[in-house]
Design an enzyme around this catalytic site. Structure first.
Site, PDB file in Angstrom:
ATOM      1  N   ASP A  66     -72.941 -32.048 -14.672  1.00 29.65           N
ATOM      2  CA  ASP A  66     -73.154 -30.795 -13.961  1.00 29.65           C
ATOM      3  C   ASP A  66     -71.845 -30.304 -13.361  1.00 29.65           C
ATOM      4  OD1 ASP A  66     -75.814 -30.362 -14.406  1.00 29.65           O
ATOM      5  OD2 ASP A  66     -76.506 -31.224 -12.526  1.00 29.65           O
ATOM      6  N   LYS A 121     -73.577 -25.095 -14.422  1.00 32.37           N
ATOM      7  CA  LYS A 121     -73.878 -23.680 -14.183  1.00 32.37           C
ATOM      8  C   LYS A 121     -73.046 -23.212 -13.000  1.00 32.37           C
ATOM      9  CE  LYS A 121     -78.653 -23.846 -15.897  1.00 32.37           C
ATOM     10  NZ  LYS A 121     -78.633 -25.245 -16.361  1.00 32.37           N
ATOM     11  N   MET A 137     -80.761 -24.167  -1.520  1.00 27.44           N
ATOM     12  CA  MET A 137     -80.485 -22.925  -2.262  1.00 27.44           C
ATOM     13  C   MET A 137     -81.054 -21.701  -1.537  1.00 27.44           C
ATOM     14  SD  MET A 137     -81.196 -24.303  -6.153  1.00 27.44           S
ATOM     15  CE  MET A 137     -82.818 -24.977  -5.741  1.00 27.44           C
TER      16      MET A 137
END
Length: 486
Positions: A35, A57, A171
């Site tokens: 990641d 990402k 998040m």
């Protein structure tokens, strides 16, 4: 051997937070699929021969879709015995690990899942916040503040408020105003404590304390963990109980996971970044000259080591250590002496100061032969000085050094409180790796390194009284104490 994929939770940043099983798999993998939120400090532990595939990402950049990542894992598993999917935090906590496991199982591939430390727990813990605390919260909830395809956050807000539990939000930075309003409208006191921890366990980690009514107005950057509830009002400052709490130190010598200085600095609470300025490479001749010298070791009276790198190269070429029985050994520095000790090799001469000039001064006059295995390019103080004392000196290339790939960004380099320079070559390499960055404080190992730093314009240069781990630790602790009180 059956082919398999292991989903490994890497934790939220600090490499010390990966589990033992996760570390074992990472180090024995054929390929690691990583990641974006995998700290470079952890990647350094991945063996050099292991291929690293970046599927992270990144905000504002074209990234692989989840379907594409699933397909890539299946493809790699078909041609490799062990593929490690290294995921930030825990694979099954908002990490889409379930989707990857499902895709792999449907493709008939064996899977292992290794849980990881989530930022949902590490963030509050590092900020001194227990998510549960007797009399304040009997449990906690973890929710996402951002849903796939911007789906609405249609939680049962009244149930969340009525639970009386600590609420941990991942998040949620972009939607924090909506989240706060929803909780207040559902009956939560606007004065409820809120803590936000940015970049948990990374160099940039920062904690902000506010209230539910004020969280929308404080500046926050992603990624961040938000903690809402009465426990968020607690602050148990365990990090500040150590002598080097939060002191950011960059160590420039070649990476070694068992580096004693790095380990002992961390024990004192320092945030240590092993970001080598130089990398040790094989000798330019493939080791031919060193092998030839070791084959003729009976012809030498002295063997001189000026670095632990030379020790490892010589031991590798010396297939029977008994062949060194007749040779006297000199070395510079306790690190070099420790490297010899790990191979049960003693040292006959170590100068009081860990520089070449001191070795020359301490070395006896004579007429025999001396072998000096060292880097391809090095200072000639030692060979010239010992030859002047009557010895015949053979300088043999044992390894070469190149400027390393920067392990941290320019912004991260500017954040460091202290940089430890272990040789003059690390000064030159640092300037090339981080152009325009001037260390706030620098520790130099040796007068030559200190002189190079001063000529480069570094104002705060410090040297330990003793160039040993203990001597450097004493210097760093004294320096930190003086900075804290200034």
């Amino acid at each position: 051997m059956s082919r398999r994929v292991a989903l490994v939770g890497a934790g939220p940043g600090d490499p010390g937070l990966i589990t033992l099983r996760g570390f074992e798999l990472m180090c024995s993998a054929d390929v690691v699929v990583a990641d974006f939120l995998i700290d470079e400090r952890l990647k350094q532990h991945i063996p050099r021969h292991v291929r690293i595939v970046d599927v992270g990402k990144r905000p504002g950049r074209n990234s692989m879709s989840q379907d594409a990542i699933n397909a890539e894992l299946v493809r790699l598993a078909q041609t490799h015995n062990l593929v490690v999917r290294l995921k930030g935090g825990d694979p099954f906590l908002f990490g889409r690990g379930g989707e990857e496991v499902d895709a792999l199982l449907r493709a008939g591939i064996s899977v292992e899942v290794v849980p990881g430390v989530s930022s949902a727990l590490a963030g509050p813990a590092f900020a001194g916040i227990p998510v549960t605390h007797r009399g304040l919260a009997d449990g906690f909830l973890v929710i996402t503040g951002h849903r796939h395809a911007d789906a609405p956050l249609d939680y049962d807000w009244r149930s969340l408020v009525g639970s009386g539990l600590t609420i941990v939000i991942l998040m949620g930075v972009a939607h924090r105003k909506f989240i706060a309003q929803s909780l207040i409208e559902a009956g939560m006191d606007p004065a409820t404590p809120v803590a936000a921890i940015e970049s948990v366990a990374w160099l940039e980690e920062r904690s902000i304390r506010t209230t539910l009514a004020g969280v929308a107005d404080v500046a926050l950057s992603s990624p961040a963990v938000m903690v809402v509830g009465r426990t968020a009002g607690l602050e148990l400052p365990w990090k500040r109980s150590t002598t080097l709490a939060g002191f950011k130190i960059q160590l420039l010598r070649p990476f070694d996971p068992s580096d004693e200085l790095a380990l002992r600095l961390r024990d004192r609470g320092a945030l240590v970044v092993q970001a080598p300025a130089i990398e040790v490479q094989d000798p330019s001749d493939g080791g031919a000259a060193l092998r030839s010298a070791i084959a003729a070791i009976q012809e030498y009276d002295w063997l001189i080591f000026t670095s632990k790198n030379a020790v490892e190269r010589v031991v590798k070429e010396c297939h029977d250590l008994r062949s060194l029985a007749h040779v006297k050994i000199a070395c510079i520095g306790t690190g070099t002496q420790a490297a010899l000790g790990r191979h049960r090799i003693g040292c006959d001469l170590m100068p009081p100061d860990f520089v070449g000039e001191s070795l020359v001064e301490s070395f006896p006059p004579g007429q025999g032969r001396v072998l000096l295995p060292r880097a391809r390019v090095g200072r000639d103080v030692v060979p010239h000085g010992i030859r002047a004392k009557g010895w015949s000196v053979d300088v043999v290339e044992a390894y070469q050094v190149d400027i390393g790939t920067p392990r941290i960004t320019l912004d991260q380099a500017r954040m460091m409180d202290l940089v430890i320079f272990t040789a003059a070559s690390t000064v030159d390499a640092y300037r090339q790796q981080y152009p325009g960055v001037m260390p706030k404080y620098a520790v130099a190992i040796g007068s030559v390194t200190a002189s190079r730093l001063r000529s480069a314009g570094v104002e705060s240069v410090h040297m330990a009284r003793e160039f040993s781990v203990d001597g450097i630790l004493e210097l760093v602790e004294n320096l930190h104490a003086s900075i804290e009180t200034s």
